[in-house]
Design a protein around this motif. Sequence first.
Motif, mmCIF file in Angstrom:
data_model
loop_
_atom_site.group_PDB
_atom_site.id
_atom_site.type_symbol
_atom_site.label_atom_id
_atom_site.label_comp_id
_atom_site.label_asym_id
_atom_site.label_seq_id
_atom_site.Cartn_x
_atom_site.Cartn_y
_atom_site.Cartn_z
ATOM 1 N N LEU A 1 -10.440 -9.207 -8.368
ATOM 2 C CA LEU A 1 -10.151 -8.741 -7.013
ATOM 3 C C LEU A 1 -11.588 -8.523 -6.507
ATOM 4 O O LEU A 1 -12.945 -8.065 -6.998
ATOM 5 N N ALA A 2 -11.510 -8.365 -5.075
ATOM 6 C CA ALA A 2 -12.796 -8.091 -4.173
ATOM 7 C C ALA A 2 -12.612 -6.566 -4.514
ATOM 8 O O ALA A 2 -11.866 -5.752 -4.777
ATOM 9 N N PRO A 3 -13.924 -5.861 -4.308
ATOM 10 C CA PRO A 3 -13.958 -4.269 -4.231
ATOM 11 C C PRO A 3 -13.087 -3.637 -3.681
ATOM 12 O O PRO A 3 -12.637 -2.667 -4.131
ATOM 13 N N LEU A 4 -12.864 -4.115 -2.309
ATOM 14 C CA LEU A 4 -11.824 -3.425 -1.561
ATOM 15 C C LEU A 4 -10.167 -3.448 -2.143
ATOM 16 O O LEU A 4 -9.767 -2.420 -2.150
ATOM 17 N N GLN A 5 -9.919 -4.530 -2.505
ATOM 18 C CA GLN A 5 -8.746 -4.705 -3.295
ATOM 19 C C GLN A 5 -8.498 -3.841 -4.481
ATOM 20 O O GLN A 5 -7.481 -3.313 -4.719
ATOM 21 N N GLN A 6 -9.720 -3.512 -5.329
ATOM 22 C CA GLN A 6 -9.612 -2.793 -6.579
ATOM 23 C C GLN A 6 -9.443 -1.537 -5.996
ATOM 24 O O GLN A 6 -8.546 -0.564 -6.737
ATOM 25 N N GLY A 7 -10.095 -0.877 -4.828
ATOM 26 C CA GLY A 7 -9.870 0.308 -4.523
ATOM 27 C C GLY A 7 -8.120 0.582 -4.086
ATOM 28 O O GLY A 7 -7.642 1.708 -4.181
ATOM 29 N N ILE A 8 -7.798 -0.468 -3.293
ATOM 30 C CA ILE A 8 -6.331 -0.159 -2.665
ATOM 31 C C ILE A 8 -5.563 -0.192 -3.914
ATOM 32 O O ILE A 8 -4.470 0.563 -3.847
ATOM 33 N N LEU A 9 -5.546 -1.279 -4.996
ATOM 34 C CA LEU A 9 -4.886 -1.259 -6.231
ATOM 35 C C LEU A 9 -4.898 0.166 -6.960
ATOM 36 O O LEU A 9 -3.816 0.557 -7.271
ATOM 37 N N PHE A 10 -5.884 0.922 -7.014
ATOM 38 C CA PHE A 10 -5.928 2.013 -7.647
ATOM 39 C C PHE A 10 -5.172 3.070 -6.921
ATOM 40 O O PHE A 10 -4.502 3.675 -7.554
ATOM 41 N N HIS A 11 -5.354 3.145 -5.539
ATOM 42 C CA HIS A 11 -4.239 4.116 -4.831
ATOM 43 C C HIS A 11 -2.694 3.668 -5.105
ATOM 44 O O HIS A 11 -2.021 4.474 -5.124
ATOM 45 N N TYR A 12 -2.440 2.497 -5.180
ATOM 46 C CA TYR A 12 -1.261 1.796 -5.581
ATOM 47 C C TYR A 12 -0.631 2.420 -6.626
ATOM 48 O O TYR A 12 0.569 3.075 -6.807
ATOM 49 N N LEU A 13 -1.703 2.374 -7.801
ATOM 50 C CA LEU A 13 -1.082 2.776 -9.044
ATOM 51 C C LEU A 13 -0.831 4.379 -9.129
ATOM 52 O O LEU A 13 -0.138 4.812 -10.011
ATOM 53 N N LEU A 14 -1.627 5.169 -8.188
ATOM 54 C CA LEU A 14 -1.712 6.431 -8.107
ATOM 55 C C LEU A 14 -0.322 6.930 -7.539
ATOM 56 O O LEU A 14 0.222 8.053 -7.829
ATOM 57 N N GLN A 15 0.095 6.485 -6.569
ATOM 58 C CA GLN A 15 1.359 6.967 -5.893
ATOM 59 C C GLN A 15 2.660 6.269 -6.670
ATOM 60 O O GLN A 15 2.822 5.108 -7.017
ATOM 61 N N GLU A 16 3.400 7.218 -6.553
ATOM 62 C CA GLU A 16 4.823 6.950 -7.177
ATOM 63 C C GLU A 16 6.017 6.662 -6.346
ATOM 64 O O GLU A 16 6.954 6.001 -6.494
ATOM 65 N N GLN A 17 5.587 7.129 -5.122
ATOM 66 C CA GLN A 17 6.452 6.919 -4.028
ATOM 67 C C GLN A 17 5.914 6.582 -2.939
ATOM 68 O O GLN A 17 4.830 7.193 -2.516
ATOM 69 N N GLY A 18 6.315 5.752 -2.062
ATOM 70 C CA GLY A 18 5.756 5.039 -0.876
ATOM 71 C C GLY A 18 4.153 4.396 -1.092
ATOM 72 O O GLY A 18 3.839 4.174 -2.185
ATOM 73 N N ASP A 19 3.875 4.048 -0.009
ATOM 74 C CA ASP A 19 2.484 3.322 -0.139
ATOM 75 C C ASP A 19 1.524 3.376 0.981
ATOM 76 O O ASP A 19 2.375 2.837 2.088
ATOM 77 N N VAL A 20 0.451 4.104 1.200
ATOM 78 C CA VAL A 20 -0.213 4.255 2.558
ATOM 79 C C VAL A 20 -0.800 2.684 2.744
ATOM 80 O O VAL A 20 -1.251 2.690 3.826
ATOM 81 N N TYR A 21 -0.776 1.868 2.068
ATOM 82 C CA TYR A 21 -1.318 0.605 2.159
ATOM 83 C C TYR A 21 -0.168 -0.554 2.684
ATOM 84 O O TYR A 21 -0.285 -1.642 2.869
ATOM 85 N N VAL A 22 0.807 -0.018 3.053
ATOM 86 C CA VAL A 22 1.900 -1.013 3.670
ATOM 87 C C VAL A 22 1.840 -0.808 5.213
ATOM 88 O O VAL A 22 1.821 0.615 5.618
ATOM 89 N N THR A 23 1.485 -1.818 5.658
ATOM 90 C CA THR A 23 1.764 -1.748 7.231
ATOM 91 C C THR A 23 2.986 -2.330 7.800
ATOM 92 O O THR A 23 3.486 -3.251 7.072
ATOM 93 N N THR A 24 3.367 -2.108 8.950
ATOM 94 C CA THR A 24 4.339 -2.832 9.509
ATOM 95 C C THR A 24 4.133 -3.213 11.085
ATOM 96 O O THR A 24 3.238 -2.750 11.481
ATOM 97 N N GLY A 25 5.205 -4.001 11.450
ATOM 98 C CA GLY A 25 5.071 -4.377 12.883
ATOM 99 C C GLY A 25 6.435 -4.980 13.319
ATOM 100 O O GLY A 25 7.173 -5.950 12.674
ATOM 101 N N LEU A 26 6.876 -4.541 14.354
ATOM 102 C CA LEU A 26 8.062 -4.919 14.968
ATOM 103 C C LEU A 26 7.975 -6.255 16.038
ATOM 104 O O LEU A 26 7.043 -5.974 16.794
ATOM 105 N N ILE A 27 8.694 -6.934 15.711
ATOM 106 C CA ILE A 27 8.776 -8.105 16.615
ATOM 107 C C ILE A 27 10.185 -8.195 17.073
ATOM 108 O O ILE A 27 11.139 -8.001 16.143
ATOM 109 N N VAL A 28 10.382 -8.520 18.575
ATOM 110 C CA VAL A 28 11.725 -8.894 19.144
ATOM 111 C C VAL A 28 11.988 -10.218 19.433
ATOM 112 O O VAL A 28 10.902 -10.812 20.078
ATOM 113 N N PHE A 29 13.147 -10.521 19.211
ATOM 114 C CA PHE A 29 13.649 -11.990 19.628
ATOM 115 C C PHE A 29 14.872 -11.903 20.448
ATOM 116 O O PHE A 29 15.569 -10.924 20.290
#
Length: 178
Positions: A1-29
């Motif tokens: 993993l790149a160092p930034l990915q290591q930090g993100i994975l660390f936070h992923y493992l700490l969280q039991e619900q939700g995830d601050v590193y999930v982003t969204t984007g709405l697209i309309v068709f």
Amino acid sequence: LAPLQQGILFHYLLQEQGDVYVTTGLIVFKDEERLKQFVENINVVATRHDILRTAFLWEGLSEPVQVVCRKALLRLQWLSADGEGSAETRLNAYVDRSYYRINVHKAPLYEAIAIHDKKNNRYLLQIPRHHLVMDHTTMDLLIGEVALIQQGRRDELPEPVPFRNFVAQARLGGSEAE
């Protein structure tokens, strides 16, 4: 993993619900066919870029690794068009990162969730994605490549760069020019 990915994975493992590193984007068709074609073309782009087919493993290993899958198909999920509130509100609530999680053990680390907005005669698509593999720039590049494919301009697609090159540069260092 790149160092930034290591930090993100660390936070992923700490969280039991939700995830601050999930982003969204709405697209309309305008119609369902265009939405489905867009998702199919994301799969075409994913065959070109290893990071879009990447999963993360760590159990039983001395350090976490990312594994590139040969195939990682994005499957379109549909929310029911019936329910309380507007279709857009329900779709956005469904992917609220305060409780929504993406399983990082299984590629791809992004999803496609759609709903038919009957009231406004349109189709909405949310693409929740994990920052381990996709940031704003990556999403812009993905959409740009999908647009080229939809316009019949595949020959203009840029040469894909293996993500391992970026990981190696981040881990091993190097000059700015390199």
